[in-house]
Design a protein around this motif. Structure first.
Motif, PDB file in Angstrom:
ATOM      1  N   ILE A 458      58.934  34.288 -13.265  1.00 19.29           N
ATOM      2  CA  ILE A 458      60.206  33.733 -13.730  1.00 19.29           C
ATOM      3  C   ILE A 458      60.838  34.758 -14.670  1.00 19.29           C
ATOM      4  N   ILE A 459      62.045  35.190 -14.346  1.00 19.07           N
ATOM      5  CA  ILE A 459      62.760  36.150 -15.189  1.00 19.07           C
ATOM      6  C   ILE A 459      64.019  35.463 -15.705  1.00 19.07           C
ATOM      7  N   PRO A 460      64.104  35.185 -17.008  1.00 21.09           N
ATOM      8  CA  PRO A 460      65.249  34.452 -17.563  1.00 21.09           C
ATOM      9  C   PRO A 460      66.569  35.169 -17.298  1.00 21.09           C
ATOM     10  N   SER A 461      67.642  34.404 -17.269  1.00 17.60           N
ATOM     11  CA  SER A 461      68.949  34.985 -16.992  1.00 17.60           C
ATOM     12  C   SER A 461      69.389  35.939 -18.099  1.00 17.60           C
ATOM     13  N   MET A 462      68.893  35.753 -19.316  1.00 17.07           N
ATOM     14  CA  MET A 462      69.200  36.662 -20.418  1.00 17.07           C
ATOM     15  C   MET A 462      67.937  37.427 -20.813  1.00 17.07           C
ATOM     16  N   ALA A 463      67.214  37.922 -19.800  1.00 15.80           N
ATOM     17  CA  ALA A 463      65.901  38.520 -20.038  1.00 15.80           C
ATOM     18  C   ALA A 463      65.945  39.679 -21.017  1.00 15.80           C
ATOM     19  N   THR A 663      60.024  37.642  -2.690  1.00 18.95           N
ATOM     20  CA  THR A 663      61.373  37.108  -2.505  1.00 18.95           C
ATOM     21  C   THR A 663      61.912  36.645  -3.850  1.00 18.95           C
ATOM     22  N   ALA A 664      63.142  37.038  -4.165  1.00 17.31           N
ATOM     23  CA  ALA A 664      63.787  36.616  -5.410  1.00 17.31           C
ATOM     24  C   ALA A 664      64.851  35.577  -5.094  1.00 17.31           C
ATOM     25  N   SER A 665      64.881  34.511  -5.875  1.00 21.13           N
ATOM     26  CA  SER A 665      65.889  33.468  -5.682  1.00 21.13           C
ATOM     27  C   SER A 665      66.513  33.116  -7.021  1.00 21.13           C
ATOM     28  N   ALA A 666      67.818  32.810  -7.004  1.00 23.13           N
ATOM     29  CA  ALA A 666      68.541  32.447  -8.217  1.00 23.13           C
ATOM     30  C   ALA A 666      68.345  30.961  -8.487  1.00 23.13           C
ATOM     31  N   ALA A 667      67.679  30.648  -9.589  1.00 20.39           N
ATOM     32  CA  ALA A 667      67.456  29.263  -9.992  1.00 20.39           C
ATOM     33  C   ALA A 667      68.250  29.000 -11.269  1.00 20.39           C
ATOM     34  N   GLU A 668      68.081  27.825 -11.827  1.00 20.69           N
ATOM     35  CA  GLU A 668      68.823  27.483 -13.036  1.00 20.69           C
ATOM     36  C   GLU A 668      68.314  28.297 -14.213  1.00 20.69           C
ATOM     37  N   ASN A 669      69.200  29.115 -14.773  1.00 18.79           N
ATOM     38  CA  ASN A 669      68.901  29.926 -15.963  1.00 18.79           C
ATOM     39  C   ASN A 669      67.828  30.976 -15.720  1.00 18.79           C
TER      40      ASN A 669
END
Length: 676
Positions: A458-463, A663-669
């Motif tokens: 999990i890589i946060p959106s503001m990593a 595989t990378a997928s865009a999840a919430e945040n």
């Protein structure tokens, strides 16, 4: 706490200073600038001028994670400190526990002393373990302590008497006499618990760092008059800046703690109950394991000196983007723990620095030069090859092989750190998700997960500024404890409950003195319990059925319980928590809204509107040779969109490498990576 328009988390690291700014409507902005190690506040003020040009301090509420105290200790640049103790116990810190961390090392070197032995004075006083005065302290002895401090021009004093946890009267008398012109820490206020070495060490470190941190925070407050300023603590919460100098020892892990707290909050939003956090910045990597909640410890050590206050259980290794590659006396390649820092920085900074992990990633095509630090920092990739060729010549390798070797070694160091917090403590990393953040983590996440068979990243959106984001949302947290030796504790619930009630009243007083509203706090009582005859305790939540809770926790940790054995309680604890989080948050895709309107501007890196052009693909060097890899901007990912590796995903302050098989997928945040 007054309502403010802007909340800012500020994480000062050895290489970069990160900003995460949250407005009252829940929108976020982020910023990152090079640190100024000589005076960390210079980078903070420069960041404010860039991030919020029309700065109005009275609109701000900021939480600051600082390494000022940690650096002062490691460099032995704390205050001139003396230790006042009980006669006959002057050498407690030098004797220690006599435990050898390296059993077969015949060349053991003790860590540098905190203060010289001649700065220790023993006074003729004595309490017994029940808190009864065996030898009352006299005014003559107190006068000796005053003269001793004057003769040594002491800026700070640590007062640590034997059994002061049971009765603080003697310590309080000396502290009252010595305070006023100097900082005073006394053990019954800093750590009122038994075990002399740990209590003495924690109190002395607090005294040693208190004036340094206090001056720094005072200067910051003066630079931002009217702002609400808080300091991040090692327990994941924050405290008002006014009390930071008094509680300096609580800030030793303040930077990493913000990221761990934020990672756990994000994991819960994703329904994940077990995570390993990996915070890879420019100087170091911080790792923590959370299983059903945050993990705390009171066994932290800094250079061999114990710090027994509650901290998030974080393991740190010298493996960051700025970690220096070097060859040891045996001709082997090493990476870290030395760091190039912000100045001179890596070779690619163009200031004559040493080869680093960042240089290796850039040389191998894993970083895009035009997008470094959101395109605001010019770097010089052409300066790397000559240095790598020179290094490779000494190792018998090509420049590419040397760069890959650098990455392999730094990954090995981080893998070992993850093993330390997981496998060595009985946890299978395959059952956890890896939450990666910090500017450099995204490039190494898949390699680390692959080595340990971790199935999900999990890589946060503001990593890139995630620790700063955690600080901006950190709860106000205060801890208090007291020694409470209670035999046959399983039958003495009423006594324990009454003692906890008294400790709660003291916590209430502490909160009022700090300007906080006790009615807003959630109290979390806990006790330290053990079987009679054991040497160490387990901390468990207080409840009427606490013996059953203890038995279950003992079985979980050690595989057995002894329900017929007598239970003892040794300490009581209270944690007060005041929530600061806003009810609003980031958008569905985790992208922060970046308002303009005079608030400053972050470069727009999209291919249609931006001033920088993003190529469609690049060549990345892997172990099995070069490969053409598509490029993508993180902000172009739609919610739920999937991308199979290989792909290089670029964000403002971090880059994520998704190799083949992931595989990378865009999840919430967040961006979630899973094995294909």
């Amino acid at each position: 706490m007054a309502d403010r328009l802007i909340r800012i988390g500020i994480d000062t690291g050895g290489t970069f200073t990160d900003f995460a700014c949250q407005y009252a409507d829940g929108t976020w902005r982020r910023w990152k600038i090079p640190s100024t190690p000589d005076d960390p506040s210079r980078a903070i003020m420069a960041g404010f001028r860039e991030l919020i040009p029309d700065l109005a301090p009275e609109q701000l509420e900021l939480v600051h994670g600082t390494t000022v105290g940690t650096n002062a200790f490691l460099e032995r640049k704390g205050a001139r400190t003396v230790l006042i103790t009980t006669k006959g116990f002057e050498d407690v810190l030098w004797i220690g526990r006599q435990a050898r961390p390296e059993l077969y090392n015949l060349d053991v070197r003790k860590p540098p002393e905190i203060i010289p032995r001649e700065n220790v004075l023993g006074l003729d006083e004595r309490m017994d373990s029940q808190g009864l005065s065996v030898k009352k302290i006299t005014q003559e002895e107190i006068g000796r302590a005053e003269r001793f401090c004057e003769e040594r021009d002491a800026q700070s004093v640590a007062v640590c008497f034997l059994h002061a946890y049971a009765n603080q009267v003697h310590e309080q008398q000396v502290a009252n006499a010595l305070s006023g012109r100097r900082h005073v820490s006394f053990s019954s206020g800093t750590l009122p618990e038994f075990r002399e070495f740990e209590r003495f060490s924690t109190t002395l470190i607090n005294a040693y760092l208190g004036p340094v941190l206090g001056r720094y925070i005072d200067n910051l407050c003066s630079s931002l008059p009217g702002a609400g300023i808080f300091v991040q603590q090692s327990n994941g919460g924050c405290i008002p800046a006014e009390g930071a100098g008094t509680h300096a020892v609580h800030t030793l892990l303040s930077g990493p703690a913000g990221g761990v707290q934020a990672a756990w909050d994000l994991a819960r939003d994703h329904g994940v109950q077990g995570i390993i956090t990996l915070d890879m910045g420019g100087t170091s990597t911080d790792v923590s394991l959370c299983r059903g909640g945050l993990s705390y410890t009171r066994d932290y050590q800094i250079q061999g000196y114990p710090v027994a206050v509650p901290m998030l259980d974080i393991h740190t290794v010298g493996a960051g983007g700025g970690s220096v590659a070097w060859i040891d006396s045996g001709g082997l390649l090493r990476v870290g723990p030395q760091s190039a820092g912000a100045d001179p920085g890596p070779v690619c900074y163009g200031r004559g620095g040493s080869l680093t992990v960042t240089d290796a990633n850039l040389f191998l095509g894993r970083l895009i030069p035009d997008f470094f630090l959101a395109g605001r920092m010019k770097i010089y990739p052409e300066r790397i090859r000559p240095k790598l060729e020179k290094l490779g010549l000494r190792l018998g390798l090509s420049a590419e092989e040397a760069a890959l070797g650098i990455l392999k070694l730094v990954n090995t160091n981080m893998t070992q750190a993850i093993r330390t917090v997981s496998l060595e403590k009985g946890h299978d990393p395959r059952k956890f998700a890896l939450v990666c953040f910090g500017g450099a983590a995204g490039l190494h996440a898949a390699d680390l997960a692959g080595e340990l068979d971790v199935p999900r990243i999990i890589i946060p959106s503001m990593a890139g500024v995630f620790s700063a984001q955690g600080m901006a949302e950190a709860d106000l947290v205060m801890d208090r404890s007291m020694a409470f030796i209670c035999n046959n504790a399983g039958d003495r619930h009423s006594e324990i409950r009454a003692a906890l009630s008294g400790l709660t009243e003291k916590m209430t007083e502490d909160m009022r003195e700090s300007g906080l509203e006790p009615d807003m706090a959630v109290l979390e009582p806990a006790i330290d319990a053990r079987y009679q005859g054991q040497s160490y305790e387990l901390t468990i939540p207080w409840a009427d059925d606490w013996p059953a809770i203890f038995e279950a926790e003992h079985r979980r940790l050690y595989g057995y319980s002894l329900p017929e054995n007598v239970l003892e309680v040794t300490a009581l604890r209270i944690r007060a928590r005041i929530c600061r989080k806003l009810s609003l948050g980031c958008g569905m895709n985790g992208e922060e809204c970046i308002p303009d309107g005079g608030r400053g501007r972050i470069p727009d890196m999209t291919t249609k509107k931006g001033h920088m052009h993003l190529a469609q693909e690049t060549v990345v060097m892997f172990e099995d040779g070069p490969s053409t890899v598509p490029l993508a901007l993180r902000k172009d990912f739609a919610y739920g969109e999937n991308r199979k590796g290989p792909v290089l995903i670029i964000d403002d302050f971090t880059t994520v490498l998704v190799p083949v098989g992931w595989t990378a997928s865009a999840a919430e945040n967040a961006l979630v990576m899973e094995r294909s």
